[in-house]
Design an enzyme around this catalytic site. Structure first.
Site, mmCIF file in Angstrom:
data_model
loop_
_atom_site.group_PDB
_atom_site.id
_atom_site.type_symbol
_atom_site.label_atom_id
_atom_site.label_comp_id
_atom_site.label_asym_id
_atom_site.label_seq_id
_atom_site.Cartn_x
_atom_site.Cartn_y
_atom_site.Cartn_z
ATOM 1 N N HIS A 159 -6.832 -1.765 15.147
ATOM 2 C CA HIS A 159 -6.939 -1.011 13.887
ATOM 3 C C HIS A 159 -6.794 -1.948 12.684
ATOM 4 O O HIS A 159 -7.629 -1.966 11.776
ATOM 5 C CB HIS A 159 -5.834 0.053 13.868
ATOM 6 C CG HIS A 159 -5.813 0.922 12.658
ATOM 7 N ND1 HIS A 159 -6.234 2.233 12.674
ATOM 8 C CD2 HIS A 159 -5.393 0.706 11.382
ATOM 9 C CE1 HIS A 159 -6.080 2.766 11.466
ATOM 10 N NE2 HIS A 159 -5.566 1.851 10.671
ATOM 11 N N GLU A 160 -5.729 -2.745 12.685
ATOM 12 C CA GLU A 160 -5.453 -3.586 11.516
ATOM 13 C C GLU A 160 -6.498 -4.682 11.336
ATOM 14 O O GLU A 160 -6.859 -5.028 10.216
ATOM 15 C CB GLU A 160 -4.057 -4.210 11.618
ATOM 16 C CG GLU A 160 -2.926 -3.205 11.747
ATOM 17 C CD GLU A 160 -2.924 -2.110 10.690
ATOM 18 O OE1 GLU A 160 -3.422 -2.335 9.568
ATOM 19 O OE2 GLU A 160 -2.433 -1.019 10.988
ATOM 20 N N GLY A 178 3.491 1.789 10.678
ATOM 21 C CA GLY A 178 3.342 1.168 11.987
ATOM 22 C C GLY A 178 2.934 -0.268 11.797
ATOM 23 O O GLY A 178 3.426 -1.173 12.447
ATOM 24 N N ALA A 179 2.022 -0.463 10.837
ATOM 25 C CA ALA A 179 1.539 -1.805 10.535
ATOM 26 C C ALA A 179 0.781 -1.741 9.229
ATOM 27 O O ALA A 179 0.459 -0.656 8.746
ATOM 28 C CB ALA A 179 0.621 -2.292 11.658
ATOM 29 N N GLU A 193 -2.411 -3.845 6.954
ATOM 30 C CA GLU A 193 -3.511 -4.781 7.145
ATOM 31 C C GLU A 193 -3.642 -5.856 6.073
ATOM 32 O O GLU A 193 -4.731 -6.337 5.796
ATOM 33 C CB GLU A 193 -4.831 -3.997 7.204
ATOM 34 C CG GLU A 193 -5.264 -3.333 5.889
ATOM 35 C CD GLU A 193 -4.804 -1.902 5.699
ATOM 36 O OE1 GLU A 193 -5.376 -1.198 4.866
ATOM 37 O OE2 GLU A 193 -3.852 -1.489 6.406
ATOM 38 N N ASN A 194 -2.542 -6.281 5.428
ATOM 39 C CA ASN A 194 -2.641 -7.323 4.401
ATOM 40 C C ASN A 194 -3.601 -8.420 4.869
ATOM 41 O O ASN A 194 -3.510 -8.884 6.007
ATOM 42 C CB ASN A 194 -1.271 -7.957 4.155
ATOM 43 C CG ASN A 194 -0.176 -6.917 4.079
ATOM 44 O OD1 ASN A 194 -0.189 -6.062 3.224
ATOM 45 N ND2 ASN A 194 0.759 -6.988 5.019
ATOM 46 N N GLU A 250 -9.256 4.477 6.581
ATOM 47 C CA GLU A 250 -8.374 4.811 7.695
ATOM 48 C C GLU A 250 -9.114 5.509 8.825
ATOM 49 O O GLU A 250 -8.862 5.267 9.990
ATOM 50 C CB GLU A 250 -7.193 5.653 7.216
ATOM 51 C CG GLU A 250 -6.287 4.914 6.236
ATOM 52 C CD GLU A 250 -5.745 3.596 6.789
ATOM 53 O OE1 GLU A 250 -5.866 3.341 7.999
ATOM 54 O OE2 GLU A 250 -5.205 2.809 5.997
ATOM 55 N N HIS A 255 -9.616 -3.499 9.616
ATOM 56 C CA HIS A 255 -9.451 -3.413 8.160
ATOM 57 C C HIS A 255 -9.770 -4.733 7.451
ATOM 58 O O HIS A 255 -10.037 -4.740 6.254
ATOM 59 C CB HIS A 255 -8.012 -3.045 7.808
ATOM 60 C CG HIS A 255 -7.706 -1.579 7.849
ATOM 61 N ND1 HIS A 255 -8.491 -0.629 7.239
ATOM 62 C CD2 HIS A 255 -6.658 -0.909 8.397
ATOM 63 C CE1 HIS A 255 -7.936 0.568 7.416
ATOM 64 N NE2 HIS A 255 -6.829 0.427 8.118
ATOM 65 N N GLU A 259 0.857 -1.188 0.000
ATOM 66 C CA GLU A 259 0.000 0.000 0.000
ATOM 67 C C GLU A 259 0.893 1.239 0.000
ATOM 68 O O GLU A 259 1.853 1.298 0.772
ATOM 69 C CB GLU A 259 -0.901 0.029 1.240
ATOM 70 C CG GLU A 259 -1.955 1.125 1.108
ATOM 71 C CD GLU A 259 -2.890 1.229 2.324
ATOM 72 O OE1 GLU A 259 -3.966 1.789 2.154
ATOM 73 O OE2 GLU A 259 -2.525 0.772 3.410
#
EC number: 3.4.11.-
Length: 909
Positions: free
Chosen positions: A348-349, A312-313, A315-316, A371, A352, A176
């Site tokens: 958060h991830e 930070g991370a 979300e794959n 987001e 997603h 991304e």
């Protein structure tokens, strides 16, 4: 994607959440309108999306990375549909060399491509064929090679140290927004979804992971040291969510209550540090399953810690990648704020996986929806898992006020920005998309109510699952569920930048109170005309927790009558600080609210909001800063961590501003006076029955007192530091940041050497980062230079260089000058390292945002005119605007502040 650049949570992350600024000085002024040339964004090159005459249905992808030469070989066999006859196929492709390409129509003869025309600037390749490919299905075959780059994007290499001390490399991905095209030729647009069959050919002693579960693993026929790992077919998905990781890892695993296999992958030997994230993930998946009423659609989910990671991370789908500090928790060496950070990032991830992965934005214009939504619901999730964190109050300090600060600038942007060329995407991974997005969704959720909100969310996810959607599609579903004019209300918040300031006055009419309410656009430089549809709530001192009245302000001004509200009651607009606006009370209304701060009858979040609004009004020149200092003194009985955290941030902004004057010491004295009572009450050691928030508050207060030169704090910090270094008494994790900061701020070259030695010995990335973020506190010019040189050394991971330089710039006037000079002197290396990513924006913001002299704005502007950084153009404008606003604030208020600080210390006559 979770920017490690995202938000300022009062974490040990040097008060920095997803990496966006460690509290910036977003100052305000009334004299200045920033000139037009500075405000308008430059013309963009025209951008054309990919043609739709050939469309992928399934990617069969085989990749063979070489972890020694840092290259990879790839084979693509994509099932495609030709929707209209064409003799060329246009795809995205960057930094990849195609060796051969051919097309096999279903049931027909193979047609070899006769040419590959690379359009490097547009990151596209056109494959030409000798005859037209006819309508129908066929297989596109491409053999290609690429580089495992060191830019933390695409398919890249990540350096780590093995348990035996050897330097090794993993091959990992970050796609991304637009970097899948660096790993394989593809249709790299979010709306062009397909399924994926991935095979990785890897050394047999390495772990190989992808989005789906492994279905076959067999020896490679040509090399006994390699294995072929084949993964199950993915659901239909966007290219930016594809992921693969090849490296050495341990893991811990569990199953969620709804049957999903969850694994957390850690560096070898550190499986124990994955347990906290595993616990959060296994609680979170069922929470979202229930909240959305849509089951998680994959058989497994892996969470993995990557050594070199820009964000930070990410979300794959099914394989979420994290910075080590966003996933790993050591029971002995991790502080409370790190646990909270990990909980939020995991929340958060995983959100997603539904919102973004199952239903994906149609184009990057709608990025904010992904987001902003995930940045809101992560708090809902953490509140469910850890109610003791009081996380919604922290949201106001970490996200809401930060978004208000950025959105008050002339160089802000609407939540929803038309994105053309992919190079524009990185610019909107910012506090507007994340924090303002989250704040307006929080306001919307409050306006609709939880039940109808969930009903609308469920309808949206079911209607668009495995497809793409736009902001309007969500509004439609929420409107149908609630019967409220969602599209009309929300359009005023997402399509125009900025937000209103609500002016309120009251008059008593018998037993009733009549409120006159009006709105204008709030700007950092003073108010302007503007119109929003503003959901307004009102409470009174009779019941501060209960909303007495709700109205929708859909015009410039209105009058509201509150029945049976006497003159002895205070009235508070926006209880819970949920509406995304600032408030200016009449002086009599404000006066009646102040006792509510002292006696704590106002809710913590409202005490925080009141102080934060007034601070912003002072920056904008609408009230005197002295008024805010007087208000701050009313917080002497304050027990709440988040309220102190917000006060601390604002005092940090003021302290930074006043570092440009000769009375900087007086504001330090003010800070010492304000924080000493709470510091004495808390003490140094945790007491029985204390919890998470007490640990956060102690760390914050001791750090503030130590930095401001409070003698008893400094002496105790030095004593404890010596015991820690000598191995007599190890510092608890929660005390390390404040102690390190204090001894460095008042330390010498021996202190710095000791700290660098601790850094070298640290086995845990959290501890290394903790030290890196405070090194800039050192005062002597030669030592400041030593820290800056250290930032670019091999000892600091590439993504962390930014926070070392930012720490120098944020610590003192000398540090700011030295950091800016260092960035200019090393610009080529820094730009080469971070170009086109959001870390370059962060670097610029942290380095120059604290200046307060007009000519510095000119200098910054002219430097970036001659050293263009396209992904940071908006950031440069915002910094120049902030510098001018700081300068005006200083000119306007410095003398009054100085007089106030002097007279509050003068003996009474």
């Amino acid at each position: 994607m979770l920017l490690l650049l995202g938000r300022t949570i009062p974490l040990s992350f040097a008060q920095s959440h997803y990496l966006l600024p460690i509290l910036t000085v977003e100052a305000r002024c009334s004299q200045i309108r920033v000139n037009k040339t500075q405000r308008t964004m430059p013309e963009r090159r025209p951008f054309v999306r990919l043609p739709t005459d050939v469309y992928p249905v399934n990617y069969g992808l085989s990749l063979k990375p070489d972890l020694i030469d840092f290259t990879f070989e790839g084979k693509l066999e994509a099932l495609v549909e030709v929707t209209q006859a064409t003799n060329q196929i246009v795809m995205n492709c960057a930094d990849i060399d195609i060796i051969t390409a051919s097309f096999v129509p279903q049931g027909g003869e193979e047609i070899n491509a006769t040419g590959f025309n690379y359009q490097n600037e547009d990151e596209k390749v056109t494959l030409s064929f000798p005859s037209a490919l006819q309508k129908g299905f066929g297989t596109l075959k491409i053999d290609f090679v690429g580089e495992l780059n060191d830019k933390m994007k695409g398919f890249y290499r990540s350096k780590y140290t093995s348990p035996t001390g050897e330097i090794r490399y993993a091959a990992v991905t970050q796609f991304e927004a637009t970097d899948a095209r660096r790993a394989f030729p593809c249709w790299d647009e979010p709306a062009i979804k397909a399924t994926f069959d991935i095979t990785l050919i890897v050394p047999k002693d390495r772990v190989a992971l992808s989005n789906m579960n492994v279905i076959d693993r067999k020896p490679h026929p040509d090399d006994e040291n390699l294995v072929e790992v084949k993964f199950a077919t993915t659901p239909i998905m966007s290219t930016y969510l594809v992921a693969f990781v090849i490296g050495e890892y341990d893991y811990v695993e569990s199953q969620s209550s709804d049957g999903v296999m969850v694994r957390v992958y850690t560096p070898v030997g550190k499986a124990e540090q994955g347990k906290f994230a595993l616990e959060v993930a296994t609680k979170t998946l069922p929470f979202y399953n229930d909240y959305f009423s849509v089951p998680y659609p994959l058989p497994k989910i892996d969470l993995i810690a990557i050594a070199d990671f820009a964000a930070g991370a990410m979300e794959n789908w099914g394989l979420v990648t994290y910075r080590e500090t966003a996933l790993l928790i050591d029971p002995k060496n991790s502080c409370s704020s790190s646990r909270q950070w990990v909980a939020l990032v995991v929340g958060h991830e995983l959100a997603h996986q539904w919102f973004g992965n199952l239903v994906t934005m149609e184009w990057w214009t709608h990025l904010w929806l992904n987001e902003g939504f995930a940045s809101w619901i992560e708090y809902l999730c953490v509140d469910h898992c850890f109610p003791e964190y009081d996380i919604w109050t922290q949201f106001v300090s970490a996200d809401y006020t930060r978004a208000l600060d950025l959105d008050a600038l002339d160089s802000s942007h609407p939540i929803e920005v038309n994105v053309g060329h992919p190079s524009e995407v990185d610019e909107i991974f910012d506090a507007i998309s994340y924090s303002k997005g989250a704040s307006v969704i929080r306001m919307l959720h409050n306006y609709i109510g939880d039940e109808d909100f969930r009903k609308g969310m469920n309808a949206y996810l079911l209607k668009f699952q495995h497809k793409n959607a736009s902001t309007e599609d969500l509004w439609d579903c929420l409107e149908q569920a609630s019967g409220k004019p969602i599209a009309a209300v929300m359009g005023s918040w997402t399509k125009q930048m900025g937000f209103p300031i609500i002016a309120v006055d009251q008059e008593q009419q018998g037993d009733d109170c009549v409120l006159k309410i009006s709105q204008k656009k709030f700007c950092a430089s003073g108010p302007h005309n503007g119109d929003w549809m503003v959901p307004i709530s009102i409470c009174t001192s009779e019941d501060p927790k209960c909303t007495k009245l709700k109205v929708l302000l859909d015009r410039q001004e209105t009058t509201i009558t509150l029945n049976s509200v006497g003159p002895d009651q205070w009235i508070k607009i926006n209880p819970g600080t949920v509406g995304f606006y600032r408030i200016q009370y009449s002086s009599s209304m404000l006066e009646s609210l102040l006792p509510g701060i002292r006696d704590l009858s106002l809710q913590p979040v409202d005490r925080l909001g009141l102080q934060n609004d007034l601070f912003s009004l002072s920056r904008a020149g609408m009230i005197s800063t002295v008024e805010v200092l007087k208000l701050m003194e009313a917080f002497v009985n304050e027990p709440n961590y988040t309220v102190w955290s917000d006060l601390s941030c604002n005092l940090g902004v003021l302290s930074s501003l006043l570092s440009h004057t000769d009375f900087h010491e007086e504001i330090q004295e003010f800070i010492r006076d304000l924080f000493t009572p709470i510091g004495l009450k808390l003490g140094w050691d945790s007491k029985p029955g204390e919890g998470h928030l007490d640990a956060l508050l102690r760390s914050l207060v001791l750090g503030k007192l130590g930095k401001a030169g409070h003698k008893p704090t400094l002496e105790e910090a030095r004593r404890r530091f010596k015991d820690h270094v000598d191995g007599k008494q190890v510092l608890p994790a929660d005390l390390r940041s404040p102690v390190y900061l204090t001894v460095l701020k008042h330390g010498d070259s021996a202190t710095l050497d000791t700290m660098l030695k601790l850094h070298k010995q640290a086995d845990m990335q959290e501890e290394k980062n903790r030290i890196e973020r405070v090194l800039g506190a050192i005062s002597a010019p030669d030592l400041i230079q030593k820290v800056l040189n250290f930032a670019l050394s091999e000892d600091v991971r590439p993504q962390d260089t930014v926070s070392v330089i930012g720490g120098v710039a944020g610590s003192s006037k000398q540090g700011r000058k030295a950091a800016w000079k260092f960035v200019k002197d090393n610009w080529e290396e820094l730009y080469n390292r971070y170009q086109g990513g959001f870390l370059i924006s962060r670097l610029i913001k942290l380095t120059v945002d604290g200046f307060a002299i007009d000519k510095m704005a000119v200098e910054v502007k002219s430097f970036f005119e001659s050293h263009p950084a396209p992904a940071a153009e908006r950031t440069v404008q915002q910094c120049c605007e902030n510098i001018l606003l700081n300068a005006a604030w200083l000119k306007r208020d410095a003398e009054d502040i100085h007089q106030y600080l002097l007279q509050r210390k003068a003996p009474p006559v």
